[in-house]
Write a protein that holds these residues in place. Structure first.
Motif, PDB file in Angstrom:
ATOM      1  N   LEU A  62       0.824  -1.207   0.000  1.00 43.03           N
ATOM      2  CA  LEU A  62       0.000   0.000   0.000  1.00 43.03           C
ATOM      3  C   LEU A  62       0.864   1.265   0.000  1.00 43.03           C
ATOM      4  N   HIS A  63       1.934   1.265   0.781  1.00 41.71           N
ATOM      5  CA  HIS A  63       2.844   2.405   0.837  1.00 41.71           C
ATOM      6  C   HIS A  63       3.467   2.662  -0.536  1.00 41.71           C
ATOM      7  N   ASN A  64       3.913   1.606  -1.178  1.00 44.82           N
ATOM      8  CA  ASN A  64       4.528   1.718  -2.495  1.00 44.82           C
ATOM      9  C   ASN A  64       3.522   2.210  -3.533  1.00 44.82           C
ATOM     10  N   ARG A  65       2.343   1.637  -3.519  1.00 43.04           N
ATOM     11  CA  ARG A  65       1.290   2.020  -4.475  1.00 43.04           C
ATOM     12  C   ARG A  65       0.913   3.488  -4.287  1.00 43.04           C
ATOM     13  N   LEU A  66       0.743   3.888  -3.031  1.00 46.69           N
ATOM     14  CA  LEU A  66       0.387   5.264  -2.728  1.00 46.69           C
ATOM     15  C   LEU A  66       1.494   6.223  -3.161  1.00 46.69           C
ATOM     16  N   GLY A  67       2.743   5.860  -2.888  1.00 47.08           N
ATOM     17  CA  GLY A  67       3.862   6.713  -3.289  1.00 47.08           C
ATOM     18  C   GLY A  67       3.972   6.871  -4.788  1.00 47.08           C
ATOM     19  N   LYS A  85       8.614  13.758 -16.771  1.00 49.88           N
ATOM     20  CA  LYS A  85       9.053  14.249 -15.467  1.00 49.88           C
ATOM     21  C   LYS A  85       8.198  13.665 -14.347  1.00 49.88           C
ATOM     22  N   SER A  86       6.906  13.539 -14.588  1.00 53.47           N
ATOM     23  CA  SER A  86       6.011  12.958 -13.581  1.00 53.47           C
ATOM     24  C   SER A  86       6.344  11.498 -13.316  1.00 53.47           C
ATOM     25  N   LYS A  87       6.753  10.776 -14.350  1.00 48.32           N
ATOM     26  CA  LYS A  87       7.186   9.385 -14.138  1.00 48.32           C
ATOM     27  C   LYS A  87       8.420   9.350 -13.248  1.00 48.32           C
ATOM     28  N   ALA A  88       9.340  10.260 -13.471  1.00 46.99           N
ATOM     29  CA  ALA A  88      10.546  10.314 -12.642  1.00 46.99           C
ATOM     30  C   ALA A  88      10.191  10.632 -11.192  1.00 46.99           C
ATOM     31  N   VAL A  89       9.267  11.562 -10.987  1.00 47.54           N
ATOM     32  CA  VAL A  89       8.828  11.893  -9.625  1.00 47.54           C
ATOM     33  C   VAL A  89       8.155  10.683  -8.985  1.00 47.54           C
ATOM     34  N   ALA A  90       7.334   9.977  -9.749  1.00 48.15           N
ATOM     35  CA  ALA A  90       6.663   8.788  -9.219  1.00 48.15           C
ATOM     36  C   ALA A  90       7.673   7.767  -8.708  1.00 48.15           C
ATOM     37  N   PHE A  91       8.703   7.516  -9.491  1.00 48.75           N
ATOM     38  CA  PHE A  91       9.715   6.562  -9.060  1.00 48.75           C
ATOM     39  C   PHE A  91      10.506   7.078  -7.859  1.00 48.75           C
ATOM     40  N   GLU A  92      10.792   8.357  -7.832  1.00 49.95           N
ATOM     41  CA  GLU A  92      11.536   8.933  -6.705  1.00 49.95           C
ATOM     42  C   GLU A  92      10.732   8.822  -5.412  1.00 49.95           C
ATOM     43  N   ILE A  93       9.441   9.076  -5.481  1.00 51.69           N
ATOM     44  CA  ILE A  93       8.588   9.025  -4.289  1.00 51.69           C
ATOM     45  C   ILE A  93       8.260   7.573  -3.925  1.00 51.69           C
ATOM     46  N   GLY A  94       7.950   6.764  -4.909  1.00 50.22           N
ATOM     47  CA  GLY A  94       7.487   5.401  -4.653  1.00 50.22           C
ATOM     48  C   GLY A  94       8.575   4.389  -4.361  1.00 50.22           C
ATOM     49  N   MET A  95       9.801   4.686  -4.708  1.00 49.62           N
ATOM     50  CA  MET A  95      10.884   3.729  -4.536  1.00 49.62           C
ATOM     51  C   MET A  95      11.852   4.241  -3.474  1.00 49.62           C
ATOM     52  N   GLU A  96      11.393   4.248  -2.250  1.00 53.73           N
ATOM     53  CA  GLU A  96      12.197   4.776  -1.151  1.00 53.73           C
ATOM     54  C   GLU A  96      13.427   3.906  -0.898  1.00 53.73           C
ATOM     55  N   ASN A  97      14.359   4.412  -0.140  1.00 55.39           N
ATOM     56  CA  ASN A  97      15.623   3.736   0.121  1.00 55.39           C
ATOM     57  C   ASN A  97      15.450   2.673   1.211  1.00 55.39           C
ATOM     58  N   SER A  98      15.041   1.496   0.804  1.00 48.72           N
ATOM     59  CA  SER A  98      14.768   0.421   1.753  1.00 48.72           C
ATOM     60  C   SER A  98      16.035  -0.110   2.413  1.00 48.72           C
ATOM     61  N   GLY A  99      17.129  -0.110   1.695  1.00 48.79           N
ATOM     62  CA  GLY A  99      18.388  -0.557   2.289  1.00 48.79           C
ATOM     63  C   GLY A  99      18.794   0.316   3.457  1.00 48.79           C
ATOM     64  N   LEU A 100      18.628   1.621   3.303  1.00 49.88           N
ATOM     65  CA  LEU A 100      18.931   2.549   4.388  1.00 49.88           C
ATOM     66  C   LEU A 100      17.981   2.332   5.551  1.00 49.88           C
ATOM     67  N   ALA A 101      16.710   2.123   5.262  1.00 48.45           N
ATOM     68  CA  ALA A 101      15.726   1.875   6.321  1.00 48.45           C
ATOM     69  C   ALA A 101      16.093   0.643   7.135  1.00 48.45           C
ATOM     70  N   VAL A 102      16.495  -0.413   6.457  1.00 50.51           N
ATOM     71  CA  VAL A 102      16.888  -1.645   7.141  1.00 50.51           C
ATOM     72  C   VAL A 102      18.134  -1.408   7.989  1.00 50.51           C
ATOM     73  N   ALA A 103      19.123  -0.758   7.423  1.00 52.80           N
ATOM     74  CA  ALA A 103      20.367  -0.503   8.165  1.00 52.80           C
ATOM     75  C   ALA A 103      20.113   0.336   9.407  1.00 52.80           C
ATOM     76  N   LEU A 104      19.306   1.373   9.284  1.00 50.47           N
ATOM     77  CA  LEU A 104      18.997   2.216  10.437  1.00 50.47           C
ATOM     78  C   LEU A 104      18.191   1.458  11.492  1.00 50.47           C
ATOM     79  N   ALA A 105      17.232   0.652  11.051  1.00 49.67           N
ATOM     80  CA  ALA A 105      16.439  -0.135  11.998  1.00 49.67           C
ATOM     81  C   ALA A 105      17.309  -1.131  12.744  1.00 49.67           C
ATOM     82  N   LEU A 106      18.232  -1.771  12.050  1.00 50.33           N
ATOM     83  CA  LEU A 106      19.120  -2.738  12.710  1.00 50.33           C
ATOM     84  C   LEU A 106      20.076  -2.046  13.679  1.00 50.33           C
ATOM     85  N   ALA A 107      20.515  -0.849  13.319  1.00 52.60           N
ATOM     86  CA  ALA A 107      21.481  -0.148  14.159  1.00 52.60           C
ATOM     87  C   ALA A 107      20.846   0.516  15.375  1.00 52.60           C
TER      88      ALA A 107
END
Length: 148
Positions: A62-67, A85-107
């Protein structure tokens, strides 16, 4: 944010030939690193994963779809950006940095907090590929004017 950019520019200037040789393997190294992070998250949460995986997966989808939807829709309607340009914005908003999220959560948090990021690491590659393929297959580029 500027420090890594400056370091990257410095390395590019100082060792351009080496960077060119290594550029082909960097995406592979990146994928391997993400897979290793996901493996660690799953291993740390193997017993608890079954109880939260379903709801976490639903939240991630849902988060990905909404983004993706809001990124495209808002930039297209309110920002009056071109389709490209709107496609680029869609990918920028919808494809968040999951690797960073995981690293921060683990740390800094409980390893279980990394589960959504790990799931998202897999999911956003799937959903992004599907959306990119869909947009690539359309003959209409969505713009009546090329340079909006």
């Amino acid at each position: 944010m500027l420090v890594p950019i400056i370091i990257g520019i410095g390395i590019r200037v100082a060792a351009s030939k080496t960077v060119d040789r290594l550029a082909g393997i960097i995406p592979v190294v990146s994928v391997v690193a993400i897979v290793m992070i996901i493996t660690i998250v799953v291993a740390l949460n193997a017993q608890r994963l079954a109880t939260v995986a379903g709801i976490a997966a639903l939240a991630v989808v849902l988060h990905n779809r909404l983004g993706l939807s809001l990124g495209y829709g808002v930039s297209r309607s309110l920002g009056r950006m071109s389709h490209h340009k709107s496609k680029a914005v869609a990918f920028e908003i919808g494809m968040e940095n999951s690797g960073l999220a995981v690293a921060l959560a683990l740390a800094h948090l409980d390893p279980m907090a990394a589960i959504p990021g790990a799931i998202f690491s897999v999911w956003h590659n799937f959903s992004g590929s599907i959306l990119a393929g869909y947009w690539a297959s359309r003959s209409d580029d969505g713009d009546s004017e090329e340079a909006k």
